[in-house]
Design a protein around this motif. Sequence first.
Motif, PDB file in Angstrom:
ATOM      1  N   ASP A  69      24.472  26.234  40.467  1.00 39.09           N
ATOM      2  CA  ASP A  69      24.952  25.586  39.247  1.00 39.09           C
ATOM      3  C   ASP A  69      26.412  25.179  39.410  1.00 39.09           C
ATOM      4  O   ASP A  69      27.231  25.937  39.946  1.00 39.09           O
ATOM      5  N   VAL A  70      26.738  23.983  38.925  1.00 40.55           N
ATOM      6  CA  VAL A  70      28.092  23.446  39.064  1.00 40.55           C
ATOM      7  C   VAL A  70      29.130  24.350  38.410  1.00 40.55           C
ATOM      8  O   VAL A  70      30.270  24.458  38.879  1.00 40.55           O
ATOM      9  N   ARG A  71      28.745  25.048  37.331  1.00 37.91           N
ATOM     10  CA  ARG A  71      29.708  25.921  36.654  1.00 37.91           C
ATOM     11  C   ARG A  71      30.080  27.116  37.526  1.00 37.91           C
ATOM     12  O   ARG A  71      31.224  27.599  37.478  1.00 37.91           O
ATOM     13  N   ASP A  72      29.137  27.584  38.330  1.00 35.64           N
ATOM     14  CA  ASP A  72      29.438  28.681  39.253  1.00 35.64           C
ATOM     15  C   ASP A  72      30.313  28.205  40.407  1.00 35.64           C
ATOM     16  O   ASP A  72      31.231  28.909  40.837  1.00 35.64           O
ATOM     17  N   VAL A  73      30.031  27.003  40.925  1.00 43.17           N
ATOM     18  CA  VAL A  73      30.870  26.476  42.012  1.00 43.17           C
ATOM     19  C   VAL A  73      32.305  26.291  41.518  1.00 43.17           C
ATOM     20  O   VAL A  73      33.266  26.668  42.194  1.00 43.17           O
ATOM     21  N   ALA A  74      32.457  25.736  40.314  1.00 45.02           N
ATOM     22  CA  ALA A  74      33.794  25.541  39.758  1.00 45.02           C
ATOM     23  C   ALA A  74      34.509  26.881  39.558  1.00 45.02           C
ATOM     24  O   ALA A  74      35.708  27.004  39.821  1.00 45.02           O
ATOM     25  N   ALA A  75      33.769  27.894  39.106  1.00 46.10           N
ATOM     26  CA  ALA A  75      34.377  29.218  38.910  1.00 46.10           C
ATOM     27  C   ALA A  75      34.851  29.803  40.236  1.00 46.10           C
ATOM     28  O   ALA A  75      35.928  30.421  40.312  1.00 46.10           O
ATOM     29  N   LEU A  76      34.069  29.608  41.294  1.00 45.02           N
ATOM     30  CA  LEU A  76      34.475  30.070  42.617  1.00 45.02           C
ATOM     31  C   LEU A  76      35.716  29.333  43.097  1.00 45.02           C
ATOM     32  O   LEU A  76      36.643  29.932  43.649  1.00 45.02           O
ATOM     33  N   GLN A  77      35.734  28.026  42.882  1.00 42.84           N
ATOM     34  CA  GLN A  77      36.887  27.224  43.317  1.00 42.84           C
ATOM     35  C   GLN A  77      38.168  27.690  42.625  1.00 42.84           C
ATOM     36  O   GLN A  77      39.222  27.801  43.251  1.00 42.84           O
ATOM     37  N   VAL A  78      38.087  27.932  41.327  1.00 40.36           N
ATOM     38  CA  VAL A  78      39.267  28.335  40.564  1.00 40.36           C
ATOM     39  C   VAL A  78      39.725  29.737  40.973  1.00 40.36           C
ATOM     40  O   VAL A  78      40.913  29.987  41.208  1.00 40.36           O
ATOM     41  N   ALA A  79      38.768  30.656  41.103  1.00 37.74           N
ATOM     42  CA  ALA A  79      39.124  32.028  41.480  1.00 37.74           C
ATOM     43  C   ALA A  79      39.738  32.088  42.874  1.00 37.74           C
ATOM     44  O   ALA A  79      40.607  32.922  43.152  1.00 37.74           O
ATOM     45  N   ALA A  80      39.309  31.170  43.746  1.00 33.18           N
ATOM     46  CA  ALA A  80      39.776  31.195  45.138  1.00 33.18           C
ATOM     47  C   ALA A  80      41.267  30.897  45.276  1.00 33.18           C
ATOM     48  O   ALA A  80      41.861  31.181  46.318  1.00 33.18           O
ATOM     49  N   MET A  81      41.888  30.339  44.245  1.00 28.17           N
ATOM     50  CA  MET A  81      43.320  30.048  44.311  1.00 28.17           C
ATOM     51  C   MET A  81      44.161  31.311  44.286  1.00 28.17           C
ATOM     52  O   MET A  81      45.252  31.347  44.876  1.00 28.17           O
ATOM     53  N   THR A  82      43.678  32.344  43.599  1.00 26.47           N
ATOM     54  CA  THR A  82      44.529  33.508  43.341  1.00 26.47           C
ATOM     55  C   THR A  82      43.934  34.838  43.785  1.00 26.47           C
ATOM     56  O   THR A  82      44.653  35.830  43.849  1.00 26.47           O
ATOM     57  N   ASP A  83      42.647  34.901  44.090  1.00 22.77           N
ATOM     58  CA  ASP A  83      41.998  36.158  44.462  1.00 22.77           C
ATOM     59  C   ASP A  83      42.093  36.337  45.981  1.00 22.77           C
ATOM     60  O   ASP A  83      41.533  35.553  46.736  1.00 22.77           O
ATOM     61  N   PRO A  84      42.772  37.382  46.455  1.00 20.05           N
ATOM     62  CA  PRO A  84      42.938  37.582  47.903  1.00 20.05           C
ATOM     63  C   PRO A  84      41.619  37.711  48.668  1.00 20.05           C
ATOM     64  O   PRO A  84      41.593  37.491  49.880  1.00 20.05           O
ATOM     65  N   ALA A  85      40.533  38.060  47.969  1.00 23.63           N
ATOM     66  CA  ALA A  85      39.236  38.199  48.645  1.00 23.63           C
ATOM     67  C   ALA A  85      38.769  36.891  49.256  1.00 23.63           C
ATOM     68  O   ALA A  85      37.967  36.883  50.191  1.00 23.63           O
ATOM     69  N   TYR A  86      39.254  35.762  48.731  1.00 20.79           N
ATOM     70  CA  TYR A  86      38.849  34.443  49.220  1.00 20.79           C
ATOM     71  C   TYR A  86      39.742  33.942  50.352  1.00 20.79           C
ATOM     72  O   TYR A  86      39.356  33.024  51.076  1.00 20.79           O
ATOM     73  N   PHE A  87      40.951  34.495  50.475  1.00 18.79           N
ATOM     74  CA  PHE A  87      41.966  33.908  51.351  1.00 18.79           C
ATOM     75  C   PHE A  87      41.520  33.963  52.817  1.00 18.79           C
ATOM     76  O   PHE A  87      41.139  35.018  53.340  1.00 18.79           O
ATOM     77  N   GLY A  88      41.568  32.822  53.486  1.00 22.36           N
ATOM     78  CA  GLY A  88      41.172  32.756  54.888  1.00 22.36           C
ATOM     79  C   GLY A  88      39.686  32.920  55.105  1.00 22.36           C
ATOM     80  O   GLY A  88      39.255  33.226  56.223  1.00 22.36           O
ATOM     81  N   GLN A  89      38.880  32.698  54.055  1.00 26.35           N
ATOM     82  CA  GLN A  89      37.445  32.949  54.115  1.00 26.35           C
ATOM     83  C   GLN A  89      36.635  31.724  53.688  1.00 26.35           C
ATOM     84  O   GLN A  89      37.105  30.895  52.918  1.00 26.35           O
ATOM     85  N   ARG A  90      35.397  31.673  54.173  1.00 22.70           N
ATOM     86  CA  ARG A  90      34.399  30.744  53.659  1.00 22.70           C
ATOM     87  C   ARG A  90      33.520  31.499  52.666  1.00 22.70           C
ATOM     88  O   ARG A  90      33.420  32.732  52.723  1.00 22.70           O
ATOM     89  N   CYS A  91      32.857  30.756  51.772  1.00 25.17           N
ATOM     90  CA  CYS A  91      31.983  31.404  50.789  1.00 25.17           C
ATOM     91  C   CYS A  91      30.797  30.500  50.490  1.00 25.17           C
ATOM     92  O   CYS A  91      30.954  29.424  49.902  1.00 25.17           O
TER      93      CYS A  91
END
Length: 337
Positions: A224-246
């Motif tokens: 769902d596009v709303r989940d992709v957008a939520a992942l994109q937004v969270a990836a800016m500030t959540d260290p769990a995403y940094f340097g990672q693919r998802c």
Amino acid sequence: MSDRVLVTGISGFLGGHVALQLLNAGYTVRGSVRNLSKADKVRQTLAKAGGDVSRLDFVALDLLADAGWDAAMDGVRYLQHTASPFVLETPKDPQELIRPAVEGTRRALQAALKAQVEKVVLTSSIAAIQYGQPSYDRLLTEADWSNLDSPQTGAYPASKTLAEREAWAIMDAAGRHDDLAVINPAGIFGPLLDEDPGTSSTLVRRLLDGRLPAAPKLYMAAVDVRDVAALQVAAMTDPAYFGQRCIAAEGVYSMPEIGAMLKPAFPDRRVPTATLPHWVVRIAALFDRDIANNLHEIGRAKRLDTSRAPQRLGRKLIDTPSAVIATGRSLVEHGLV
């Protein structure tokens, strides 16, 4: 520095949803469009969806042109690079897809680095993961890459693979690997913000328009596009995403299965749920290059490790029946079917 986010491709299906969630979270958004004549339409669309457009401005950027990129990064803290070319028909020249994808990514990231943007979030695709693999008997994960030497890797997956590899190479060369986060979405469904059906939504459109008596057993992963957008937004500030693919995918389904999801919600429409025989698809491939290019995908359900996205969001992803039904209702609402 302000919490300004540059969203490239803001007029697109995903770009619009990313911008909406950013505005709702209190960010200032700068959206890129190829032509500023689109700006008023995007502003009206986001306002209608509930976004505070007083914190929204626009710049004109072209993936294939240098003009404007440095100025667009002025005062930007985060970059959301969602813009990428997509065509519904396979081009005769693969460079029609590859060149803007790779060069656009290069321009965006080099300008971001020059402006000392804090974090970059890139929208890639599972197309950069799942094509040309020697075997599909195992789960594909974020560690996998599409094989560019395989004849089964067409122009679109090649464009996404090369563009994402370019992004990692640029950030690694700058010593900023962990300042990049990549989201690899599956086919994106969900509610439309305007009458632009996007790309994956075209599948639902074809299933609802009554022209198909049956559907080929072509499998696709969905989200769902709303989940992709939520992942994109969270990836800016959540260290769990940094340097990672998802990988962003809720599950993998065949076209007849997607038809079966839609049928109860649209009882007055001829929604195909039966499987089109493979021999019929082969005959159609003789006259349709796009079908011919995807014959190897018929009946092949790829297996993806979809565990990372719900772990990152701390919840289950929106189920695919809800996502495709939302797409269908939006298509009807906008008079597209």
